[in-house]
Design a protein around this motif. Structure first.
Motif, PDB file in Angstrom:
ATOM      1  N   PRO A 321       0.168  19.850  24.519  1.00  0.00           N
ATOM      2  CA  PRO A 321       0.220  18.519  23.899  1.00  0.00           C
ATOM      3  C   PRO A 321      -0.605  18.505  22.611  1.00  0.00           C
ATOM      4  O   PRO A 321      -1.396  19.414  22.354  1.00  0.00           O
ATOM      5  N   GLY A 396       0.340  23.059  30.453  1.00  0.00           N
ATOM      6  CA  GLY A 396       0.703  21.971  29.553  1.00  0.00           C
ATOM      7  C   GLY A 396       0.846  20.650  30.300  1.00  0.00           C
ATOM      8  O   GLY A 396       0.363  19.605  29.847  1.00  0.00           O
ATOM      9  N   ARG A 397       1.478  20.717  31.476  1.00  0.00           N
ATOM     10  CA  ARG A 397       1.640  19.508  32.296  1.00  0.00           C
ATOM     11  C   ARG A 397       0.275  18.943  32.678  1.00  0.00           C
ATOM     12  O   ARG A 397       0.025  17.743  32.581  1.00  0.00           O
ATOM     13  N   ARG A 400      -1.327  17.361  29.634  1.00  0.00           N
ATOM     14  CA  ARG A 400      -0.689  16.089  29.263  1.00  0.00           C
ATOM     15  C   ARG A 400      -1.121  14.971  30.196  1.00  0.00           C
ATOM     16  O   ARG A 400      -1.204  13.820  29.807  1.00  0.00           O
ATOM     17  N   ASN A 401      -1.414  15.366  31.456  1.00  0.00           N
ATOM     18  CA  ASN A 401      -1.809  14.355  32.448  1.00  0.00           C
ATOM     19  C   ASN A 401      -3.314  14.105  32.481  1.00  0.00           C
ATOM     20  O   ASN A 401      -3.789  13.302  33.275  1.00  0.00           O
TER      21      ASN A 401
END
Lengths: 405, 405
Positions: A321, A396-397, A400-401
């Protein structure tokens, strides 16, 4: 029971390392690990070592290979290494080479050689965690080494004196450093030499990753640049630490120091007192493997790791992100991520192991002052496309969270 | 150039050892050497190691054997060692065992663990030269350990405090010690434990020669006696240092520490910082050789060395002039000669290398205070009848022709 009051004053500084704890996690098969800075075992020259061990243990030489030997190391290996050093601009002889049990041991011995409690060591912010671990045993103070910065030399010296010692050395890895993957350019290397001359200190050049350049132009080692200035290794203050761990295999624990004879001869005495010598058989076998296979083997490793670096960089570009930054390394094993201010790599790791099952090393472990919390280190050596893509996608997940604290 | 002012305060104490210089003399073929405390290479289990190395480098395990591993050591080897310890009265588990690169490394780490500058280490007068070398790096003061002597404990503690530290440990080799070949009897071992309890210090038990008993009754290790007192290794202050150098081969650099977990876990951190771990492949191969060959191999070594000890004792009885004394060792590698008062072993060595071409180690090297000049150490491991007789005859001639200064 050995009570706490029996322990030396250095012991409170010898703490468990996060990397060590993390290595234990590698045993869990569902974890995708970017944590350990370990080579891919599929690339080890196992057949070459099998042959070399058999040769070292043949009837006519096994009595040598299994016997005590001199502390400075196996002569033919030291000669071979002197030849390798000459190829990178460091003209020297066997007498300038000490064989160590990995370059980690060289760092321990150099701390032992140079540091009294309260002395100052200049290190990068961040720097190799294992160097801090080795030096900590000798109770130094750390100050920041920042090639190219404009801090007056007199201030650095005065701060060291105020702390009750003096600056003893600058430690750095100039090529694809652990953990940042960054390379110090030629001007930066010359500045380190200028600084060392102004402070009258030693330079410890950790060249563990030097052979793993994947693109760009090779820059001479700091010791080579100093040698070009002074004309003779005996006049040099730079102490070069090399390793076979990343080019052949780490399980043999084979490294070396290249420096002026007066440094080598003192290190030999420290080694004699500390472990007598590195295993004779490992030195003989490594000499055989290096002599016969080094030049053909290392390019194969470079090719594999170059591809994996590119896979990681491509995945990061796709998955990270906004606000996450990294520098493209020209070699080595690592990509260093700087996270948005306020995020904490250690917290992120705990979350990651819980939800995404991705491992990495929190950046603050590499800072002598414990700062750098918004950074993490990723190693790209172990995974090919599918795992790399999956692991970086999970990371990445996670990012992003995550929100800054 | 790395100037003297850059060196740590410990460095003036790290001097060249006579043993090291002497080892170099072994290369001259006309010297009959009783100097080095080295095993006979003809007794090395070379074939067993050849097979074990091939097994450790087989396709299914080479990726492990050549890879980084954990600092505490290879689990199966630690398990095997725990089993061996149980056989000599030391009930313990894998968690009580640290693999080291020879017992010399254990001594280095124990100095590092326990000694701050000015602390006191109790050692024999004489004691193992390599222990003094290892401990010197941590700048201790030495005081004399004399099991059975009547010096008040309070005086020992007060002298240590006056020197600016405290007593941290007693170091001794209880079986066929290097250099004297003497064994501490059971009562003496219990006295060491009493002293350690009274002073509240650790005991470092160097068991390097323990397996090499040629006659007489085995005496339990100090750690076994302490365990019998306390019932649990976790409550023990004795730290046992073992070695494969005298039973299998020294060129692998394989030793171990057996102690309470809290000691082992701190040593693991020191090892991690100092060399990460002992070579993985050496641990795997040594485990295979020890498991399959230790019980049959060690008796063969004992038989050869027993015969050579007897040859040396017979030759000494025949050749030594009046006024030279020695104690019959029940095991190990050494006979310790006390020369007439006023003679100097170092002077004698110089004469010997000039005229008789016999090498030995001057006794004063083993004294922390440099005394003991009228003593020399002879190793009986390397020679069979003809060389033994000739060498001891030459030594007798030299001594008959020498006069106290």
């Amino acid at each position: 029971m050995v009570k706490g009051e029996l322990l030396a004053s250095r012991i409170p500084r010898m703490r468990a390392s996060e990397i060590r704890e993390l290595l234990k996690l590698l045993d869990q098969p569902d974890i995708i690990s970017f944590a350990g800075g370990i080579p891919d075992p599929a690339l080890f020259p196992a057949q070459a070592y099998r042959d070399a061990m058999a040769a070292a243990l043949a009837d006519d030489i096994s009595g040598v290979a299994l016997q005590y030997s001199l502390s400075d190391g196996y002569g033919p290996l030291r000669d071979w290494l002197a030849g390798e050093m000459a190829k990178i601009g460091i003209s020297c002889g066997r007498e300038n080479i000490l064989i160590t049990s990995g370059s980690q041991q060289a760092l321990d011995y150099l701390g032992k050689l140079l540091l009294s409690p309260g002395d100052t060591a200049l290190v990068g912010w961040p720097t190799y965690l294992g160097a801090l671990g080795a030096f900590n045993a000798y109770e130094p103070r750390y100050d920041r080494l920042q090639p190219g910065e404009n801090r007056p030399v007199a201030d650095v010296a005065a701060a060291a004196e105020a702390a009750g010692g003096r600056v003893k050395f600058a430690y750095l890895s100039a090529d694809f450093a652990n953990p940042t993957g960054r390379t110090v350019d030629r001007a930066g290397r010359e500045q380190v030499l200028d600084l060392a001359e102004a402070l009258d200190i030693a330079v410890i050049e950790d060249a563990a990753y030097q052979a793993l350049r994947y693109d760009g132009e090779a820059i001479p080692p700091i010791l080579a640049l100093e040698l070009a200035r002074r004309g003779d290794i005996e006049a040099c203050r730079t102490i070069y630490c090399g390793s076979f761990s990343k080019t052949l295999a780490p399980g043999l624990r084979m490294g070396w120091v290249c420096a002026a004879q007066e440094v080598i001869s003192r290190l030999v005495l420290l080694k004699q007192a500390a472990d007598l010598h590195s295993p004779t058989i490992n030195q003989i076998a490594t000499h055989i493997v290096a002599r016969d296979h080094f030049d053909s083997h290392v390019p194969k490793i470079r090719e594999v790791y170059r591809r994996r670096r590119d896979l990681m960089l491509a995945a990061l570009a796709r998955e990270m992100p906004e606000g996450v930054e990294w520098v493209r390394p020209e070699g080595g094993m690592f990509v260093w991520l700087t996270l948005p201010e306020g995020m904490d790599g250690a917290m992120l790791l705990v979350q990651s192991l819980g939800s995404e099952r991705v491992a990495f090393v929190p950046g603050h472990a590499f800072y002598a002052d414990g700062s750098g919390r918004n950074s993490i280190r990723l190693s790209f050596t172990l995974h090919d496309k599918a795992m790399m893509d999956e692991g970086i996608a999970r990371l990445g997940r996670l990012l992003r969270n995550s929100r800054p604290a």
